[in-house]
Design a protein around this motif. Sequence first.
Motif, mmCIF file in Angstrom:
data_model
loop_
_atom_site.group_PDB
_atom_site.id
_atom_site.type_symbol
_atom_site.label_atom_id
_atom_site.label_comp_id
_atom_site.label_asym_id
_atom_site.label_seq_id
_atom_site.Cartn_x
_atom_site.Cartn_y
_atom_site.Cartn_z
ATOM 1 N N ARG A 173 1.128 -1.227 0.085
ATOM 2 C CA ARG A 173 -0.057 -0.172 -0.037
ATOM 3 C C ARG A 173 0.874 1.098 0.093
ATOM 4 O O ARG A 173 1.883 1.460 0.915
ATOM 5 C CB ARG A 173 -0.965 -0.161 1.195
ATOM 6 C CG ARG A 173 -1.995 1.057 1.199
ATOM 7 C CD ARG A 173 -3.068 1.048 2.179
ATOM 8 N NE ARG A 173 -3.890 1.908 2.609
ATOM 9 C CZ ARG A 173 -5.056 2.350 1.784
ATOM 10 N NH1 ARG A 173 -5.094 1.613 0.192
ATOM 11 N NH2 ARG A 173 -5.826 3.415 1.908
ATOM 12 N N ILE B 183 1.407 5.307 0.235
ATOM 13 C CA ILE B 183 0.859 6.550 0.712
ATOM 14 C C ILE B 183 1.793 7.533 0.537
ATOM 15 O O ILE B 183 2.947 7.476 0.815
ATOM 16 C CB ILE B 183 0.433 6.503 2.255
ATOM 17 C CG1 ILE B 183 -0.634 5.170 2.305
ATOM 18 C CG2 ILE B 183 -0.369 7.591 2.909
ATOM 19 C CD1 ILE B 183 -0.774 4.635 3.759
ATOM 20 N N ALA C 18 1.947 11.470 2.229
ATOM 21 C CA ALA C 18 1.780 12.191 3.314
ATOM 22 C C ALA C 18 2.862 13.356 3.761
ATOM 23 O O ALA C 18 3.800 12.646 4.429
ATOM 24 C CB ALA C 18 1.086 11.486 4.318
ATOM 25 N N ARG D 183 -2.110 15.343 -6.428
ATOM 26 C CA ARG D 183 -3.216 14.514 -6.908
ATOM 27 C C ARG D 183 -3.226 14.883 -8.373
ATOM 28 O O ARG D 183 -3.643 13.709 -9.046
ATOM 29 C CB ARG D 183 -4.317 14.530 -6.070
ATOM 30 C CG ARG D 183 -4.385 13.981 -4.563
ATOM 31 C CD ARG D 183 -5.655 14.022 -3.950
ATOM 32 N NE ARG D 183 -6.071 15.595 -3.488
ATOM 33 C CZ ARG D 183 -5.786 16.007 -2.330
ATOM 34 N NH1 ARG D 183 -4.966 15.407 -1.734
ATOM 35 N NH2 ARG D 183 -6.022 17.345 -2.007
ATOM 36 N N ASP E 19 -1.915 4.930 -3.439
ATOM 37 C CA ASP E 19 -3.057 4.663 -3.125
ATOM 38 C C ASP E 19 -3.945 6.060 -2.554
ATOM 39 O O ASP E 19 -5.008 6.150 -2.829
ATOM 40 C CB ASP E 19 -3.173 3.645 -1.982
ATOM 41 C CG ASP E 19 -2.917 1.971 -2.660
ATOM 42 O OD1 ASP E 19 -3.494 1.648 -3.570
ATOM 43 O OD2 ASP E 19 -1.544 1.584 -2.448
ATOM 44 N N VAL E 20 -3.099 6.556 -1.829
ATOM 45 C CA VAL E 20 -3.615 7.772 -0.851
ATOM 46 C C VAL E 20 -2.596 9.090 -1.266
ATOM 47 O O VAL E 20 -1.296 8.612 -0.982
ATOM 48 C CB VAL E 20 -3.739 7.653 0.447
ATOM 49 C CG1 VAL E 20 -4.233 8.727 1.212
ATOM 50 C CG2 VAL E 20 -4.792 6.334 0.610
ATOM 51 N N ALA F 269 -2.104 12.723 0.496
ATOM 52 C CA ALA F 269 -2.849 13.870 1.636
ATOM 53 C C ALA F 269 -1.693 14.592 2.138
ATOM 54 O O ALA F 269 -0.484 14.305 2.142
ATOM 55 C CB ALA F 269 -3.590 12.951 2.545
ATOM 56 N N ASP G 223 -4.576 18.909 4.421
ATOM 57 C CA ASP G 223 -5.761 18.266 4.251
ATOM 58 C C ASP G 223 -6.292 17.663 5.840
ATOM 59 O O ASP G 223 -7.447 17.537 5.974
ATOM 60 C CB ASP G 223 -5.662 17.017 3.502
ATOM 61 C CG ASP G 223 -5.361 17.439 2.279
ATOM 62 O OD1 ASP G 223 -5.763 18.521 1.673
ATOM 63 O OD2 ASP G 223 -4.306 16.875 1.249
ATOM 64 N N TRP G 224 -5.414 17.155 6.436
ATOM 65 C CA TRP G 224 -5.580 16.509 7.815
ATOM 66 C C TRP G 224 -5.708 17.437 9.126
ATOM 67 O O TRP G 224 -6.275 16.873 9.966
ATOM 68 C CB TRP G 224 -4.539 15.285 7.990
ATOM 69 C CG TRP G 224 -4.619 14.062 7.086
ATOM 70 C CD1 TRP G 224 -5.255 14.064 6.373
ATOM 71 C CD2 TRP G 224 -3.466 13.276 7.183
ATOM 72 N NE1 TRP G 224 -5.253 12.830 5.422
ATOM 73 C CE2 TRP G 224 -4.065 12.384 6.301
ATOM 74 C CE3 TRP G 224 -2.248 12.891 7.611
ATOM 75 C CZ2 TRP G 224 -3.276 11.191 5.987
ATOM 76 C CZ3 TRP G 224 -1.789 11.854 7.497
ATOM 77 C CH2 TRP G 224 -2.244 10.951 6.532
ATOM 78 N N THR H 104 -5.017 5.500 7.848
ATOM 79 C CA THR H 104 -5.274 5.516 6.405
ATOM 80 C C THR H 104 -4.551 4.410 5.851
ATOM 81 O O THR H 104 -5.086 4.025 4.854
ATOM 82 C CB THR H 104 -4.443 6.788 5.942
ATOM 83 O OG1 THR H 104 -5.149 8.041 6.522
ATOM 84 C CG2 THR H 104 -4.393 6.874 4.362
ATOM 85 N N ASP I 211 -4.195 1.389 7.143
ATOM 86 C CA ASP I 211 -5.009 0.187 7.577
ATOM 87 C C ASP I 211 -4.150 -0.944 7.902
ATOM 88 O O ASP I 211 -4.459 -1.977 7.439
ATOM 89 C CB ASP I 211 -6.170 -0.149 6.495
ATOM 90 C CG ASP I 211 -7.145 -1.108 7.030
ATOM 91 O OD1 ASP I 211 -7.322 -1.022 8.198
ATOM 92 O OD2 ASP I 211 -7.586 -1.801 6.198
#
Length: 213
Positions: A99, A101, A103, A115, A122-123, A125, A129-130, A146, A148
Amino acid sequence: MIRAVAFDVGETLIRDDRGWASWADWLGVPRHTMSALVGSVVAQGRDNADALRLVRPGLEVSVEYAARERAGYGEQLDEHDLYEDVRPALSRLLAAGFRVIIAGNQTRRAGELLRALDLPADVIATSGDWGVAKPEAAFFERLVETADCTPEEIVYVGDHPANDVFPVRAAGLRAAHLRRGPWGYLWADSPEVAAAADWRINSLTELVDTLTR
């Protein structure tokens, strides 16, 4: 077992030179002067925004950001700002089943620009944003949520020890310190970084080779 790989943004995925050059132009100083001031605050372990305050004492960064946007000098980010190993490394990680990410400590606008690049992740951010930024523990709690995964199943990759290594380990994640950008080069051989980082790498390709071996 590592299941997720998360990446810082500035001087990990993107070059910061255009951003600092833009600030130099906005504040009316030579770009070399701004670069030297950034290097100075890095060496002193200070916040990089202090370089801006050395040029203009009392400057409020958020206020100045808004003024730049209104004047048409807002943030810019495109393919040329990416380091060459970014797309290949992220693509290989996704293909291997990790996965992925992205961030980091950036504005909401920077998140939109990232973006728009359609990076293989997958993500994507940002702290904007957070609503929470590194090195706060809540940032890494949000990252774990995020991803998981459990914290020990996540590697965080970044260049800045105070944001990307020490708080990462404190949060229970694995840390990969990248020798890239002012912070990465300056602190690469620090005994404290060597003791805290699970990996010390010279490129994203090097990390991917290790994780997929």
